[in-house]
Each structure stands twice: as structure tokens, then as C-alpha cells.
Design a protein around this motif. Sequence first.
Motif, PDB file in Angstrom:
ATOM      1  N   MET A  10       0.867  -1.181   0.000  1.00 43.79           N
ATOM      2  CA  MET A  10       0.000   0.000   0.000  1.00 43.79           C
ATOM      3  C   MET A  10       0.904   1.231   0.000  1.00 43.79           C
ATOM      4  SD  MET A  10      -2.595  -1.160   3.051  1.00 43.79           S
ATOM      5  CE  MET A  10      -1.394  -2.205   3.835  1.00 43.79           C
ATOM      6  N   LYS A  14       1.252   2.455  -6.961  1.00 39.08           N
ATOM      7  CA  LYS A  14       0.727   1.652  -8.087  1.00 39.08           C
ATOM      8  C   LYS A  14      -0.302   2.453  -8.887  1.00 39.08           C
ATOM      9  CE  LYS A  14      -0.389  -1.029  -4.943  1.00 39.08           C
ATOM     10  NZ  LYS A  14      -0.545  -1.704  -3.707  1.00 39.08           N
ATOM     11  N   ASP A  33      -8.879  -2.348  -6.750  1.00 40.50           N
ATOM     12  CA  ASP A  33      -9.727  -1.925  -5.627  1.00 40.50           C
ATOM     13  C   ASP A  33     -10.944  -1.144  -6.136  1.00 40.50           C
ATOM     14  OD1 ASP A  33      -8.089  -3.095  -3.764  1.00 40.50           O
ATOM     15  OD2 ASP A  33      -7.071  -1.254  -3.185  1.00 40.50           O
ATOM     16  N   ARG A  57     -10.299 -11.842   0.630  1.00 41.80           N
ATOM     17  CA  ARG A  57      -9.230 -12.352  -0.245  1.00 41.80           C
ATOM     18  C   ARG A  57      -9.788 -13.217  -1.369  1.00 41.80           C
ATOM     19  NH1 ARG A  57      -5.462  -8.650   0.494  1.00 41.80           N
ATOM     20  NH2 ARG A  57      -5.003  -8.368   2.686  1.00 41.80           N
ATOM     21  N   GLY A  79      -2.455  -4.300  -2.429  1.00 37.83           N
ATOM     22  CA  GLY A  79      -1.148  -4.598  -1.843  1.00 37.83           C
ATOM     23  C   GLY A  79      -0.962  -6.028  -1.351  1.00 37.83           C
ATOM     24  N   GLY A  80      -2.077  -6.650  -0.895  1.00 39.62           N
ATOM     25  CA  GLY A  80      -1.945  -8.008  -0.358  1.00 39.62           C
ATOM     26  C   GLY A  80      -2.139  -9.090  -1.413  1.00 39.62           C
ATOM     27  N   ARG A 118      -7.976   2.472   4.321  1.00 36.09           N
ATOM     28  CA  ARG A 118      -7.370   1.143   4.265  1.00 36.09           C
ATOM     29  C   ARG A 118      -7.623   0.386   5.569  1.00 36.09           C
ATOM     30  NH1 ARG A 118      -3.617   4.451   1.032  1.00 36.09           N
ATOM     31  NH2 ARG A 118      -3.136   3.330  -0.886  1.00 36.09           N
ATOM     32  N   PRO A 119      -8.473  -0.633   5.479  1.00 31.41           N
ATOM     33  CA  PRO A 119      -8.892  -1.332   6.704  1.00 31.41           C
ATOM     34  C   PRO A 119      -7.733  -1.919   7.503  1.00 31.41           C
ATOM     35  CG  PRO A 119      -9.523  -2.548   4.711  1.00 31.41           C
ATOM     36  CD  PRO A 119      -9.081  -1.196   4.274  1.00 31.41           C
ATOM     37  N   ARG A 140       5.916 -10.038   3.131  1.00 29.43           N
ATOM     38  CA  ARG A 140       5.407 -10.114   1.753  1.00 29.43           C
ATOM     39  C   ARG A 140       6.516 -10.168   0.691  1.00 29.43           C
ATOM     40  NH1 ARG A 140       0.158  -6.012   1.815  1.00 29.43           N
ATOM     41  NH2 ARG A 140      -1.138  -7.320   3.153  1.00 29.43           N
TER      42      ARG A 140
HETATM   43  C1  S3P Z   1      -4.486  -4.228   1.226  1.00 26.95           C
HETATM   44  C2  S3P Z   1      -4.234  -3.251   0.283  1.00 26.95           C
HETATM   45  C3  S3P Z   1      -5.267  -2.395  -0.299  1.00 26.95           C
HETATM   46  C4  S3P Z   1      -6.637  -3.115  -0.292  1.00 26.95           C
HETATM   47  C5  S3P Z   1      -6.947  -3.626   1.082  1.00 26.95           C
HETATM   48  C6  S3P Z   1      -5.889  -4.573   1.645  1.00 26.95           C
HETATM   49  C7  S3P Z   1      -3.356  -5.021   1.788  1.00 26.95           C
HETATM   50  O1  S3P Z   1      -4.924  -2.036  -1.631  1.00 26.95           O
HETATM   51  O2  S3P Z   1      -6.660  -4.161  -1.209  1.00 26.95           O
HETATM   52  O3  S3P Z   1      -7.107  -2.493   1.890  1.00 26.95           O
HETATM   53  O4  S3P Z   1      -3.594  -6.056   2.421  1.00 26.95           O
HETATM   54  O5  S3P Z   1      -2.186  -4.598   1.578  1.00 26.95           O
HETATM   55  P1  S3P Z   1      -3.815  -0.899  -2.020  1.00 26.95           P
HETATM   56  O6  S3P Z   1      -2.471  -1.533  -2.016  1.00 26.95           O
HETATM   57  O7  S3P Z   1      -4.246  -0.486  -3.398  1.00 26.95           O
HETATM   58  O8  S3P Z   1      -3.947   0.201  -1.016  1.00 26.95           O
END
Ligand code: S3P
Length: 175
Positions: A10, A14, A33, A57, A79-80, A118-119, A140
Motif C-alpha cells: 500500500m 501503483k 480496488d 481475499r 497490496g496483499g 485502508r482497513p 510479503r
Molecule cells: C491491502 C491493500 C489495499 C486493499 C486492502 C488490503 C493489503 O490495496 O486491497 O485495503 O492487504 O495490503 P492498495 O495496495 O491499493 O492500497
Amino acid sequence: MSRIFLIGFMGAGKTTLGVALSHEVGMEFVDMDWYMEKRYRKTVRELFVERGEEEFRRIEQRILHEVGEFENVIISTGGGAPCFFDNMDYMNRMGDTVFLEVSVERLFQRLKSAKSTRPVLMDKTDGELREFISLTLAQRMPCYGKANYRFVADSLEDKSQIEDSVAAFRRLLRI
Ligand code: S3P
């Protein structure tokens, strides 16, 4: 070349780089997203909180497989996403993958003001945020390291840095 996947933590840039690049090279830009939010009519934050991370996921993987079929696109991935299921192998099969590499300190600076959407970052103090970035990035790295290319994305702070980064990115991928 018809598909570029931008991967990275994150705040790695990107979306910033992807949007600028798409204008230069005439490819469409898709942010996973944003695409997910339109498709499910909920914010990422809502989906994550209401369904829990496991289900989030799975949704993310479905979205990846959907946008992964598009042609002539630059795709900004969550990001994940590279670190769940076989998502990284899938992306490597479907196109070019580029890991946007950014230092922990720079990520911290960028994310400090962008935590609320971002949760996984909400409610963290500055100290906790720095620690989380450092630990999670290290966890990661084995997934991000599977990308075909690495691009240092530390300098995306203003228009001229973005232009320079786009030019360097184009040289790297020869596009
Ligand atoms: C996450 C990244 C976020 C989004 C979610 C979880 C992560 O995307 O998918 O909040 O686990 O790294 P970005 O990388 O676009 O912020």
C-alpha cells in the motif's frame, strides 16, 4: 505486450504511476480496488470489515481473474493480492509483473495521511504504523520478489518526479 500488473505495498504508488503511464503509452488503466468497489457496490473498507479478511481475499482473487483477462491494460493490484492463493503465479502467466519497491520510511510518510480508507491500517498510531509496514513488507517480500521486474518507486512526490519515473519505467519495460 498487452498486460502489465503493478504490484507492491500500500502506498507504493501503483495507482499514481499506473494512471500516468496509461496516458503515455495508450493502454487502459484498471485499479483492482476501484473495480471491486464498483462491482460489489461497497468500499474495500466495508467489504473487508463486513465479510472478514478470508472472504475479502476470495473476492479479490475473483476480481483478479476477471481483470486479468482484459487486453492492453495496466492493472494496479491490491497490496496483499500477490500473497494469497496462487495469485502471483497467475499474474506471471497472464502478463508482465512489476514490483514497485519503496523504502519503509517513504511508505510511512505516504500512508500516514491515507490510513482511513485502508482497513488494515485504520486505528494505528504512528509508531504502530511504522512497525506494521516494516514487518508486513518483510513478510510479503517473498511474493513480491517473484515479479518479473523491480522498479524503485521512491520518487513520485510531484509532477516532475512522476514524469521522470514514467520515463524510467518505459525504459525498463521497453514500452
Ligand atoms: C491491502 C491493500 C489495499 C486493499 C486492502 C488490503 C493489503 O490495496 O486491497 O485495503 O492487504 O495490503 P492498495 O495496495 O491499493 O492500497
